[in-house]
Design a protein around this motif. Structure first.
Motif, PDB file in Angstrom:
ATOM      1  N   MET A   1      -7.221  -4.477  -3.236  1.00  0.00           N
ATOM      2  CA  MET A   1      -6.810  -3.138  -3.633  1.00  0.00           C
ATOM      3  C   MET A   1      -6.704  -3.083  -5.151  1.00  0.00           C
ATOM      4  O   MET A   1      -6.141  -3.973  -5.778  1.00  0.00           O
ATOM      5  CB  MET A   1      -5.460  -2.802  -3.003  1.00  0.00           C
ATOM      6  CG  MET A   1      -4.981  -1.417  -3.333  1.00  0.00           C
ATOM      7  SD  MET A   1      -3.583  -0.962  -2.290  1.00  0.00           S
ATOM      8  CE  MET A   1      -2.496  -0.303  -3.503  1.00  0.00           C
ATOM      9  N   GLY A   2      -7.242  -2.035  -5.733  1.00  0.00           N
ATOM     10  CA  GLY A   2      -7.173  -1.854  -7.177  1.00  0.00           C
ATOM     11  C   GLY A   2      -5.853  -1.235  -7.605  1.00  0.00           C
ATOM     12  O   GLY A   2      -5.206  -0.528  -6.844  1.00  0.00           O
ATOM     13  N   ARG A   3      -5.475  -1.534  -8.822  1.00  0.00           N
ATOM     14  CA  ARG A   3      -4.287  -0.919  -9.413  1.00  0.00           C
ATOM     15  C   ARG A   3      -4.727   0.278 -10.244  1.00  0.00           C
ATOM     16  O   ARG A   3      -5.800   0.270 -10.832  1.00  0.00           O
ATOM     17  CB  ARG A   3      -3.573  -1.903 -10.344  1.00  0.00           C
ATOM     18  CG  ARG A   3      -3.027  -3.119  -9.645  1.00  0.00           C
ATOM     19  CD  ARG A   3      -2.461  -4.118 -10.650  1.00  0.00           C
ATOM     20  NE  ARG A   3      -3.509  -4.507 -11.588  1.00  0.00           N
ATOM     21  CZ  ARG A   3      -3.301  -4.920 -12.832  1.00  0.00           C
ATOM     22  NH1 ARG A   3      -2.075  -5.000 -13.315  1.00  0.00           N
ATOM     23  NH2 ARG A   3      -4.302  -5.267 -13.610  1.00  0.00           N
ATOM     24  N   GLY A  44     -13.019  -0.934 -13.036  1.00  0.00           N
ATOM     25  CA  GLY A  44     -14.215  -0.503 -12.320  1.00  0.00           C
ATOM     26  C   GLY A  44     -14.439   0.995 -12.362  1.00  0.00           C
ATOM     27  O   GLY A  44     -15.568   1.468 -12.246  1.00  0.00           O
ATOM     28  N   LYS A 114      -8.064   3.791  -4.608  1.00  0.00           N
ATOM     29  CA  LYS A 114      -7.349   2.568  -4.994  1.00  0.00           C
ATOM     30  C   LYS A 114      -7.411   1.534  -3.880  1.00  0.00           C
ATOM     31  O   LYS A 114      -7.688   0.358  -4.128  1.00  0.00           O
ATOM     32  CB  LYS A 114      -5.872   2.874  -5.277  1.00  0.00           C
ATOM     33  CG  LYS A 114      -5.569   3.470  -6.594  1.00  0.00           C
ATOM     34  CD  LYS A 114      -4.089   3.802  -6.741  1.00  0.00           C
ATOM     35  CE  LYS A 114      -3.161   2.662  -6.423  1.00  0.00           C
ATOM     36  NZ  LYS A 114      -1.750   2.957  -6.690  1.00  0.00           N
ATOM     37  N   GLU A 115      -7.145   1.975  -2.662  1.00  0.00           N
ATOM     38  CA  GLU A 115      -7.089   1.059  -1.523  1.00  0.00           C
ATOM     39  C   GLU A 115      -8.438   0.442  -1.213  1.00  0.00           C
ATOM     40  O   GLU A 115      -8.510  -0.695  -0.737  1.00  0.00           O
ATOM     41  CB  GLU A 115      -6.525   1.780  -0.296  1.00  0.00           C
ATOM     42  CG  GLU A 115      -5.050   2.094  -0.432  1.00  0.00           C
ATOM     43  CD  GLU A 115      -4.512   2.965   0.681  1.00  0.00           C
ATOM     44  OE1 GLU A 115      -5.291   3.354   1.600  1.00  0.00           O
ATOM     45  OE2 GLU A 115      -3.317   3.297   0.623  1.00  0.00           O
ATOM     46  N   SER A 116      -9.517   1.154  -1.488  1.00  0.00           N
ATOM     47  CA  SER A 116     -10.852   0.640  -1.165  1.00  0.00           C
ATOM     48  C   SER A 116     -11.499  -0.102  -2.328  1.00  0.00           C
ATOM     49  O   SER A 116     -12.562  -0.697  -2.164  1.00  0.00           O
ATOM     50  CB  SER A 116     -11.763   1.795  -0.737  1.00  0.00           C
ATOM     51  OG  SER A 116     -11.997   2.667  -1.826  1.00  0.00           O
ATOM     52  N   SER A 117     -10.854  -0.091  -3.482  1.00  0.00           N
ATOM     53  CA  SER A 117     -11.455  -0.688  -4.667  1.00  0.00           C
ATOM     54  C   SER A 117     -11.092  -2.163  -4.802  1.00  0.00           C
ATOM     55  O   SER A 117      -9.952  -2.557  -4.566  1.00  0.00           O
ATOM     56  CB  SER A 117     -10.987   0.066  -5.922  1.00  0.00           C
ATOM     57  OG  SER A 117     -11.588  -0.489  -7.066  1.00  0.00           O
ATOM     58  N   ASP A 118     -12.066  -2.949  -5.213  1.00  0.00           N
ATOM     59  CA  ASP A 118     -11.792  -4.357  -5.503  1.00  0.00           C
ATOM     60  C   ASP A 118     -11.585  -4.582  -7.000  1.00  0.00           C
ATOM     61  O   ASP A 118     -11.417  -5.707  -7.445  1.00  0.00           O
ATOM     62  CB  ASP A 118     -12.894  -5.260  -4.962  1.00  0.00           C
ATOM     63  CG  ASP A 118     -14.261  -4.950  -5.528  1.00  0.00           C
ATOM     64  OD1 ASP A 118     -14.407  -3.928  -6.219  1.00  0.00           O
ATOM     65  OD2 ASP A 118     -15.190  -5.731  -5.268  1.00  0.00           O
ATOM     66  N   ARG A 119     -11.604  -3.495  -7.779  1.00  0.00           N
ATOM     67  CA  ARG A 119     -11.362  -3.548  -9.224  1.00  0.00           C
ATOM     68  C   ARG A 119     -10.303  -2.516  -9.589  1.00  0.00           C
ATOM     69  O   ARG A 119     -10.086  -1.552  -8.856  1.00  0.00           O
ATOM     70  CB  ARG A 119     -12.659  -3.271  -9.988  1.00  0.00           C
ATOM     71  CG  ARG A 119     -13.730  -4.332  -9.684  1.00  0.00           C
ATOM     72  CD  ARG A 119     -14.973  -4.144 -10.472  1.00  0.00           C
ATOM     73  NE  ARG A 119     -14.699  -4.452 -11.889  1.00  0.00           N
ATOM     74  CZ  ARG A 119     -15.511  -4.110 -12.872  1.00  0.00           C
ATOM     75  NH1 ARG A 119     -16.641  -3.461 -12.622  1.00  0.00           N
ATOM     76  NH2 ARG A 119     -15.213  -4.418 -14.120  1.00  0.00           N
ATOM     77  N   ASP A 120      -9.683  -2.719 -10.722  1.00  0.00           N
ATOM     78  CA  ASP A 120      -8.668  -1.782 -11.188  1.00  0.00           C
ATOM     79  C   ASP A 120      -9.296  -0.476 -11.652  1.00  0.00           C
ATOM     80  O   ASP A 120     -10.485  -0.410 -11.964  1.00  0.00           O
ATOM     81  CB  ASP A 120      -7.855  -2.398 -12.327  1.00  0.00           C
ATOM     82  CG  ASP A 120      -6.927  -3.504 -11.851  1.00  0.00           C
ATOM     83  OD1 ASP A 120      -6.603  -3.543 -10.646  1.00  0.00           O
ATOM     84  OD2 ASP A 120      -6.524  -4.329 -12.686  1.00  0.00           O
TER      85      ASP A 120
END
Length: 187
Positions: A1-3, A44, A114-120
């Motif tokens: 999860m991304g911040r 990202g 945010k929840e689907s992202s692997d980058r901030d």
């Protein structure tokens, strides 16, 4: 999860620009710019309000500028490699690659992103960031305090928002700029 991170360069009194809309007092020197670049490497997606996007589109073609300093060329590459979402009711088409326009801020869509992202992700523009702050979406606030008091302009942070924060990083630069990073601990 991304911040989701909100970052800005501000005056000591908390403004991102002065009453005339100028922010030349906050242009980072090479040392600060290199530090900013390192902070931006894991990003990202940039979420922008229209006015900030208009300023940032300089980086779309900055690499074509003759004599661009290496630190700025590095930033241009980072910016170009990231996705961008611009929240605007008036922008017909984006003027940069990897960019889409959304007509309104949808807190649940940003939460899902945010929840689907692997980058901030970062969010820029004080009006847009205010929506995210009020929706409890911002995980970290970063500020570069410039050694200047401008006395008025556009505030970085929204009024009528109360958050508890935990200082996670700080750095002092030779030009008098101070960097502070805070994790949001309560919403």
């Amino acid at each position: 999860m991304g911040r989701l991170i909100s970052t800005s360069i501000t005056s000591l009194d908390g403004y991102i620009n002065d009453e005339q809309g100028k922010f030349d007092w906050g242009v980072p020197d090479p040392q600060v710019h290199a530090f900013v670049n390192d902070l931006e490497r894991p990003i990202g997606t940039y979420l922008y309000g229209r006015r900030l996007y208009d300023v940032m589109t300089f980086w779309e073609t900055a690499h074509e500028q003759p004599g661009l300093p290496a630190v700025e060329l590095d930033y241009a590459r980072l910016w170009q490699a990231a996705d961008k979402i611009v929240y605007s009711t008036t922008l017909a088409e984006p003027s940069s690659a990897r960019t889409r326009v959304e007509r309104s801020f949808d807190a649940e869509a940003v939460r899902a992103l945010k929840e689907s992202s692997d980058r901030d992700l970062t969010i820029g523009g004080p009006g847009l960031a205010a929506h995210a702050l009020r929706a409890g979406l911002i995980d970290e606030i970063r500020v570069f305090l410039s050694p200047v008091i401008v006395g008025g302009g556009t505030h970085f942070l929204a009024d009528r928002v109360r958050l508890d924060l935990d200082l996670t990083d700080e750095r002092r630069f030779a030009n008098g700029v101070v960097y502070l990073a805070y994790r949001v601990t309560s919403r």
